[in-house]
Motif scaffolding. Structure first.
Motif, short mmCIF file in Angstrom:
data_model
loop_
_atom_site.label_atom_id
_atom_site.label_comp_id
_atom_site.label_asym_id
_atom_site.label_seq_id
_atom_site.Cartn_x
_atom_site.Cartn_y
_atom_site.Cartn_z
N HIS A 75 -64.61 -54.16 140.93
CA HIS A 75 -65.34 -52.89 141.15
C HIS A 75 -66.83 -53.07 140.85
CE1 HIS A 75 -66.29 -48.69 141.16
NE2 HIS A 75 -65.03 -48.29 141.16
N TRP A 99 -69.02 -47.72 147.75
CA TRP A 99 -69.09 -46.43 147.02
C TRP A 99 -70.48 -46.15 146.47
CZ3 TRP A 99 -68.97 -45.36 141.37
CH2 TRP A 99 -68.85 -43.99 141.10
N ARG A 113 -59.05 -52.84 133.11
CA ARG A 113 -60.43 -52.53 132.71
C ARG A 113 -60.51 -51.88 131.34
NH1 ARG A 113 -62.68 -47.31 136.15
NH2 ARG A 113 -60.96 -45.91 135.72
N PHE A 126 -55.15 -49.38 142.35
CA PHE A 126 -56.49 -48.89 142.65
C PHE A 126 -56.43 -47.38 142.86
CE2 PHE A 126 -59.63 -47.88 146.10
CZ PHE A 126 -60.77 -48.05 145.34
N LYS A 138 -72.06 -35.83 142.70
CA LYS A 138 -70.94 -36.46 142.01
C LYS A 138 -71.42 -37.17 140.74
CE LYS A 138 -66.77 -38.88 142.19
NZ LYS A 138 -65.61 -39.26 142.89
N LYS A 165 -62.74 -41.49 152.01
CA LYS A 165 -62.24 -40.57 150.97
C LYS A 165 -63.09 -39.31 150.90
CE LYS A 165 -60.67 -44.10 147.75
NZ LYS A 165 -60.67 -44.39 146.32
N GLN A 173 -55.87 -44.15 136.17
CA GLN A 173 -56.65 -44.47 137.37
C GLN A 173 -57.19 -45.90 137.26
OE1 GLN A 173 -58.53 -42.68 140.09
NE2 GLN A 173 -60.68 -43.13 139.74
N HIS A 174 -57.02 -46.69 138.34
CA HIS A 174 -57.48 -48.08 138.42
C HIS A 174 -56.72 -49.04 137.47
CE1 HIS A 174 -60.45 -46.77 141.18
NE2 HIS A 174 -61.48 -46.63 140.39
N ASP A 186 -67.68 -43.13 150.15
CA ASP A 186 -66.53 -43.65 149.41
C ASP A 186 -65.50 -44.08 150.45
OD1 ASP A 186 -64.64 -44.29 147.57
OD2 ASP A 186 -64.52 -42.30 146.61
N MET A 228 -70.64 -36.82 136.36
CA MET A 228 -69.99 -37.91 135.60
C MET A 228 -70.72 -38.12 134.28
SD MET A 228 -69.21 -40.47 138.83
CE MET A 228 -68.21 -41.66 138.00
N GLU A 288 -66.98 -53.44 146.56
CA GLU A 288 -65.80 -53.74 145.74
C GLU A 288 -64.74 -54.51 146.53
OE1 GLU A 288 -64.46 -49.88 144.31
OE2 GLU A 288 -66.50 -49.13 144.39
N ARG A 336 -68.78 -48.12 132.44
CA ARG A 336 -69.35 -47.59 133.69
C ARG A 336 -70.47 -48.51 134.17
NH1 ARG A 336 -67.26 -44.79 137.11
NH2 ARG A 336 -66.69 -43.14 135.64
N TYR A 345 -70.73 -53.01 140.63
CA TYR A 345 -71.88 -52.10 140.78
C TYR A 345 -73.14 -52.96 140.89
CZ TYR A 345 -69.10 -48.21 138.66
OH TYR A 345 -68.17 -47.25 138.35
N THR A 364 -64.23 -51.78 149.17
CA THR A 364 -64.69 -50.39 149.02
C THR A 364 -66.21 -50.38 148.95
OG1 THR A 364 -62.66 -49.72 147.93
CG2 THR A 364 -64.59 -48.38 147.47
O1 LIG Z 1 -64.60 -43.01 137.81
P1 LIG Z 1 -63.82 -44.26 138.13
O2 LIG Z 1 -62.36 -44.13 137.79
O3 LIG Z 1 -64.44 -45.47 137.50
O4 LIG Z 1 -63.91 -44.46 139.69
C1 LIG Z 1 -65.15 -44.61 140.34
C2 LIG Z 1 -64.94 -44.79 141.85
O5 LIG Z 1 -64.15 -45.94 142.06
C3 LIG Z 1 -63.92 -46.31 143.43
O6 LIG Z 1 -65.08 -46.75 144.01
C4 LIG Z 1 -63.31 -45.17 144.20
O7 LIG Z 1 -63.25 -45.46 145.60
C5 LIG Z 1 -64.05 -43.90 143.97
O8 LIG Z 1 -63.30 -42.84 144.56
C6 LIG Z 1 -64.23 -43.62 142.49
O9 LIG Z 1 -64.95 -42.44 142.29
#
Ligand SMILES: O=P(O)(O)OC[C@H]1O[C@H](O)[C@H](O)[C@@H](O)[C@@H]1O
Length: 314
Positions: A183, A262, A103, A84, A268, A207, A98-99, A228, A272, A288, A74, A185, A260
């Motif tokens: 992605h 975000w 990664r 994605f 939110k 989103k 997801q993604h 987002d 997490m 991103e 993270r 940060y 992107t």
């Molecule tokens: O929690 P993850 O799978 O790492 O995703 C984290 C974020 O990634 C991207 O920026 C998406 O646009 C977001 O919708 C998502 O919340």
């Protein structure tokens, strides 16, 4: 006849300070003579630190990020490939996490390439190459995405700069579709004083507002609530993050039409588990760059390359 040692007629150039690169505990660390440095975990080939010579950390990394390979890291720059977001169920990537898998796969360090070897005057960049191929995936993942591929991910550290490049090769005998994204940060001092420019006129999918498409009207987008958005900017202009009205980071892109933006904001981020400290939503922004609004089709034997360069301004 006895030969006498004579001074060489070839003037030796004084040796220049060189970049250093180490691999320890599956983490590659690179440092330039200027003091710029970066750190890349083999897990996900995730860049977890990018410091400029003033010792400022430019990437945000959650203090609760799992760094043991149990889940994607993270923060930093996780690499998104070959899909994605949540994979569409009716697509070849439909069974993937997801993604995608890049990664959360362990990459191989292929080595370094410093500019010094090409030009004796330049000692101010170092390129780190990482590789991932279908053979390195778990059996489960290979079943879920049964294509033969080779990825080379290059991270180039320069003075005040970090460039990331992904090379994708289809090594099999059937075409595949993919999406990819860096992605990233970034740290910001105060999200309420942070704006993003360079996206005026771009269309975006929001989103947060339930996946509606809009056209960006602002030349300087403030981040004032959960954000987002997937921007599509076919002309690929530079994107600039400003803090307190001053440029703090620019992002230039090659072959990556999307970006992107975000920030999960307070609620939110509170939900997490691996995002800490909980008030850190105030101090990060994801920018991103990627190719995610459609699929890139790669025919058997073909290759594709996309890159983004980040430059620290403040
Ligand atoms: O929690 P993850 O799978 O790492 O995703 C984290 C974020 O990634 C991207 O920026 C998406 O646009 C977001 O919708 C998502 O919340």
């Amino acid at each position: 006849m006895e030969r006498k040692n004579r001074p060489s007629s070839i003037a030796m150039s004084p040796s220049l300070p060189q970049p250093t690169v180490s691999l320890e505990d599956n983490i590659v660390t690179a440092r330039l003579p200027s003091g710029d440095s970066c750190q890349v975990y083999l897990y996900g080939a995730t860049v977890t630190s990018w410091k400029t010579s003033d010792n400022t950390e430019r990437l945000f990394l959650s203090s609760a990020a799992a760094l043991d390979g149990s889940k994607p890291i993270r923060g930093g720059i996780p690499l998104v490939f070959p899909v994605f977001g949540p994979p569409p169920k009716d697509h070849a990537t439909g069974q993937l996490p997801q993604h995608g898998f890049a990664r959360n796969s362990v990459w191989e360090f292929l080595g370094k390439n410093s500019s010094e070897s090409m030009n004796a005057k330049a000692d101010d960049t170092v390129k780190l190459d990482f590789g991932l191929s279908s053979a390195m995936l778990s059996e489960d993942m290979r079943k879920k995405w049964p294509y033969e591929f080779g990825l080379v991910y290059s991270v180039t550290l320069g003075k005040g700069k970090l460039e990331v490049q992904l090379h994708v090769q289809n090594k099999g005998d059937k075409a595949f579709d993919f999406q990819c994204l860096f992605h990233s940060y970034f740290t910001v001092k105060d999200i309420s004083k942070t704006t993003v420019s360079g996206l005026e006129g771009a269309s975006y999918v929001d989103k947060v507002r339930k996946v509606q498409t809009f056209t960006e009207e602002s030349s300087d987008i403030p981040i004032t609530s959960e954000t987002d958005r997937v921007y599509s900017t076919p002309s690929i202009p530079p994107i600039t993050v400003k803090e307190g009205g001053k440029d703090s980071l620019t992002c230039t892109r090659d072959a990556l039409p999307d970006c992107t933006v975000w920030n999960g904001w307070e609620d939110k981020i509170a939900s997490m588990g691996d995002f800490e400290p909980k008030d850190a939503w105030k101090r990060y922004l994801c920018i991103e760059p990627g190719a995610v609004s459609s699929w890139t089709k790669l025919e058997a034997g073909d290759a594709w390359e996309g890159s983004a360069a980040f430059e620290a301004k403040l």
